[in-house]
Motif scaffolding. Sequence first.
Motif, PDB file in Angstrom:
ATOM      1  N   TYR A  32       0.844  -1.196   0.000  1.00 40.44           N
ATOM      2  CA  TYR A  32       0.000   0.000   0.000  1.00 40.44           C
ATOM      3  C   TYR A  32       0.880   1.247   0.000  1.00 40.44           C
ATOM      4  CZ  TYR A  32      -3.490   3.469   1.300  1.00 40.44           C
ATOM      5  OH  TYR A  32      -4.293   4.573   1.310  1.00 40.44           O
ATOM      6  N   TYR A  33       1.939   1.224   0.807  1.00 43.16           N
ATOM      7  CA  TYR A  33       2.829   2.385   0.851  1.00 43.16           C
ATOM      8  C   TYR A  33       3.474   2.637  -0.509  1.00 43.16           C
ATOM      9  CZ  TYR A  33       6.736   5.417   1.942  1.00 43.16           C
ATOM     10  OH  TYR A  33       7.633   6.459   1.930  1.00 43.16           O
ATOM     11  N   ILE A  34       3.934   1.566  -1.169  1.00 41.05           N
ATOM     12  CA  ILE A  34       4.578   1.724  -2.472  1.00 41.05           C
ATOM     13  C   ILE A  34       3.582   2.240  -3.511  1.00 41.05           C
ATOM     14  CG2 ILE A  34       5.694   0.464  -4.357  1.00 41.05           C
ATOM     15  CD1 ILE A  34       6.829  -1.425  -2.191  1.00 41.05           C
ATOM     16  N   LYS A  35       2.377   1.704  -3.482  1.00 37.96           N
ATOM     17  CA  LYS A  35       1.364   2.095  -4.456  1.00 37.96           C
ATOM     18  C   LYS A  35       0.919   3.536  -4.260  1.00 37.96           C
ATOM     19  CE  LYS A  35      -3.100   0.637  -6.374  1.00 37.96           C
ATOM     20  NZ  LYS A  35      -4.177  -0.387  -6.321  1.00 37.96           N
ATOM     21  N   HIS A  36       0.845   3.986  -2.993  1.00 39.76           N
ATOM     22  CA  HIS A  36       0.359   5.336  -2.679  1.00 39.76           C
ATOM     23  C   HIS A  36       1.499   6.221  -2.177  1.00 39.76           C
ATOM     24  CE1 HIS A  36      -3.855   4.110  -3.138  1.00 39.76           C
ATOM     25  NE2 HIS A  36      -3.465   2.965  -2.605  1.00 39.76           N
ATOM     26  N   PHE A  37       2.679   5.959  -2.660  1.00 44.95           N
ATOM     27  CA  PHE A  37       3.907   6.662  -2.316  1.00 44.95           C
ATOM     28  C   PHE A  37       3.720   8.166  -2.508  1.00 44.95           C
ATOM     29  CE2 PHE A  37       8.423   7.674  -3.581  1.00 44.95           C
ATOM     30  CZ  PHE A  37       9.026   7.266  -2.399  1.00 44.95           C
ATOM     31  N   SER A  38       3.656   8.948  -1.414  1.00 51.22           N
ATOM     32  CA  SER A  38       3.351  10.366  -1.551  1.00 51.22           C
ATOM     33  C   SER A  38       3.795  11.132  -0.310  1.00 51.22           C
ATOM     34  CB  SER A  38       1.841  10.578  -1.753  1.00 51.22           C
ATOM     35  OG  SER A  38       1.124  10.202  -0.582  1.00 51.22           O
ATOM     36  N   PHE A  39       3.856  12.438  -0.456  1.00 54.28           N
ATOM     37  CA  PHE A  39       4.235  13.317   0.648  1.00 54.28           C
ATOM     38  C   PHE A  39       3.249  13.206   1.804  1.00 54.28           C
ATOM     39  CE2 PHE A  39       3.566  17.482   2.666  1.00 54.28           C
ATOM     40  CZ  PHE A  39       4.809  17.658   3.264  1.00 54.28           C
ATOM     41  N   TRP A  40       1.949  13.192   1.504  1.00 52.87           N
ATOM     42  CA  TRP A  40       0.956  13.199   2.575  1.00 52.87           C
ATOM     43  C   TRP A  40       0.943  11.891   3.340  1.00 52.87           C
ATOM     44  CZ3 TRP A  40      -0.211  17.691   4.095  1.00 52.87           C
ATOM     45  CH2 TRP A  40      -0.316  18.748   3.207  1.00 52.87           C
ATOM     46  N   LEU A  41       1.178  10.778   2.669  1.00 55.87           N
ATOM     47  CA  LEU A  41       1.259   9.510   3.391  1.00 55.87           C
ATOM     48  C   LEU A  41       2.476   9.506   4.308  1.00 55.87           C
ATOM     49  CD1 LEU A  41       0.126   6.733   3.904  1.00 55.87           C
ATOM     50  CD2 LEU A  41       1.356   5.884   1.897  1.00 55.87           C
ATOM     51  N   ASP A  42       3.583  10.081   3.856  1.00 56.64           N
ATOM     52  CA  ASP A  42       4.765  10.189   4.718  1.00 56.64           C
ATOM     53  C   ASP A  42       4.478  11.067   5.935  1.00 56.64           C
ATOM     54  OD1 ASP A  42       6.335   8.517   3.256  1.00 56.64           O
ATOM     55  OD2 ASP A  42       7.489  10.075   2.249  1.00 56.64           O
ATOM     56  N   VAL A  43       3.733  12.156   5.733  1.00 53.13           N
ATOM     57  CA  VAL A  43       3.380  13.030   6.860  1.00 53.13           C
ATOM     58  C   VAL A  43       2.548  12.264   7.876  1.00 53.13           C
ATOM     59  CG1 VAL A  43       2.027  15.055   7.538  1.00 53.13           C
ATOM     60  CG2 VAL A  43       3.538  15.170   5.551  1.00 53.13           C
ATOM     61  N   LEU A  44       1.579  11.475   7.403  1.00 50.81           N
ATOM     62  CA  LEU A  44       0.751  10.692   8.324  1.00 50.81           C
ATOM     63  C   LEU A  44       1.595   9.682   9.093  1.00 50.81           C
ATOM     64  CD1 LEU A  44      -2.039   9.952   9.414  1.00 50.81           C
ATOM     65  CD2 LEU A  44      -2.294   8.381   7.471  1.00 50.81           C
ATOM     66  N   ILE A  45       2.564   9.063   8.424  1.00 48.08           N
ATOM     67  CA  ILE A  45       3.438   8.104   9.103  1.00 48.08           C
ATOM     68  C   ILE A  45       4.269   8.801  10.174  1.00 48.08           C
ATOM     69  CG2 ILE A  45       5.386   6.520   8.784  1.00 48.08           C
ATOM     70  CD1 ILE A  45       4.250   5.943   5.980  1.00 48.08           C
ATOM     71  N   VAL A  46       4.732  10.016   9.895  1.00 46.04           N
ATOM     72  CA  VAL A  46       5.482  10.779  10.898  1.00 46.04           C
ATOM     73  C   VAL A  46       4.614  11.030  12.124  1.00 46.04           C
ATOM     74  CG1 VAL A  46       6.536  13.007  11.397  1.00 46.04           C
ATOM     75  CG2 VAL A  46       7.048  11.852   9.250  1.00 46.04           C
ATOM     76  N   ILE A  47       3.362  11.432  11.914  1.00 39.85           N
ATOM     77  CA  ILE A  47       2.455  11.684  13.036  1.00 39.85           C
ATOM     78  C   ILE A  47       2.254  10.426  13.859  1.00 39.85           C
ATOM     79  CG2 ILE A  47       0.076  12.275  13.640  1.00 39.85           C
ATOM     80  CD1 ILE A  47       0.049  14.150  11.213  1.00 39.85           C
ATOM     81  N   ARG A  48       2.032   9.300  13.191  1.00 37.35           N
ATOM     82  CA  ARG A  48       1.791   8.055  13.926  1.00 37.35           C
ATOM     83  C   ARG A  48       3.075   7.510  14.542  1.00 37.35           C
ATOM     84  NH1 ARG A  48      -2.907   5.065  10.236  1.00 37.35           N
ATOM     85  NH2 ARG A  48      -4.448   6.714  10.595  1.00 37.35           N
ATOM     86  N   THR A  49       4.220   7.846  13.957  1.00 36.22           N
ATOM     87  CA  THR A  49       5.488   7.458  14.571  1.00 36.22           C
ATOM     88  C   THR A  49       5.682   8.187  15.893  1.00 36.22           C
ATOM     89  OG1 THR A  49       6.500   7.007  12.411  1.00 36.22           O
ATOM     90  CG2 THR A  49       7.988   7.389  14.264  1.00 36.22           C
TER      91      THR A  49
END
Length: 418
Positions: A390-407
């Motif tokens: 899913y991460y590879i398919k939706h590879f994007s800035f906003w998904l990275d931002v969400l991962i940072v928040i959840r990290t």
Amino acid sequence: MDRRRRHASLHQRLWHSWRVQRLVGLLVAVVLPAGFQWGWGVWQQATSAQWVALGGAIAACLVAIMAVQHLSQLPGTRAYRLVIPALSVCYGVLWGGLELLGVAHEGSHLLLSYATGAIVFSAAYLFTEPHRRLHFAVVPHGRAGELSRHTTAEWHVLESPSLEGLHVDGVVADLRCGLSEPWQRFLSDCTLHRIPVYHASSTLETLTGRVSLQDNRMGNLQPDEGYEILKRFLDVVGVLLLLPLLLPIMAVTAVAIRLETPGPVFFTQPRMGLHFRPFTVFKFRSMYIDRQGNGFTQDGHDPRITRVGRVIRKYRIDELPQVFNVLKGDMSLIGPRPESLDLSTWYRDDVPFFHYRHVVRPGISGWAQVEQGYAAEVDGMNRKLEYDFYYIKHFSFWLDVLIVIRTLRTIFTGFGSR
């Protein structure tokens, strides 16, 4: 077909409008605080410091609203939970930038604007969330039946190919299960009447944040090459900005490790990286040096882990030296977690498509890590691989931002540690 009120009511659609949200945001979080604080005649006699604060608050508020709108479209998110993180980052960057540049500004207005926006927008998104739930009709064949387990929307399982008496936002069907002619005609009629028809697999993907290995098509899992270049730049800049904060933490951790047990401070291990290239990962040592293991952390209580090791593993402090792997280009801040060479060999034989996760740089934190936590067994790795895809398919800035928040949530709660 009855098309009345297929979507939300007028006032709900207005609240969902980006333009309306931006206008309301500026009014509530910037204009009203300025009027109450400085008086309503401030617009004719504002000082340069007040204009700077007003302009900065407008920019911070707009960017925060945009971030909430983008992030709330990703799996497992709630808009009201994103308001405070988005506003905190935007106003924090604004305040830090003004202080660093020595620009005169009204800090009290920025604080009042931030507090007002946080309270009003959090409450607004929280109280309107039940009215923003989508309603879908489900064709009861194939994988579409799995949708009813997810509570993020209202599901109406159809008993016959008709929407009589229902007001829905779309119809979901498994388009690969060989639907009968009446159901195919029903879906065609939905399309003709501008009622969206969604494939069950893509709907499940949106709800769960996973790409099913059964439905996987390698051609659809290509990361955005343009964002790969930007991401590398953001990685380097991010590490350089974080180093002044991380170095003192790393120094204290190194001293604690040396005081507790003999042995090196750092632990190194070969891991599988981008395009199957092995590299050496750096971590703080969290285990005794004279106790052997299986090449991966055991489930439950692992006697190899030291007391300091338990703390730094729980809060991910042991991963901090990997920022130097990021600077070297072996890793990214965000991406699929790199596995040891032993585990990679094991998974290659037992987990389909496992090596495809190496099409992007591995990361210190990743989508699977924040959603699932640690996984070593084959079944757990299958689920983890679905998150990675899913991460590879939706590879994007906003998904990275969400991962940072959840990290950050993981760091403070210890979720998924081992």
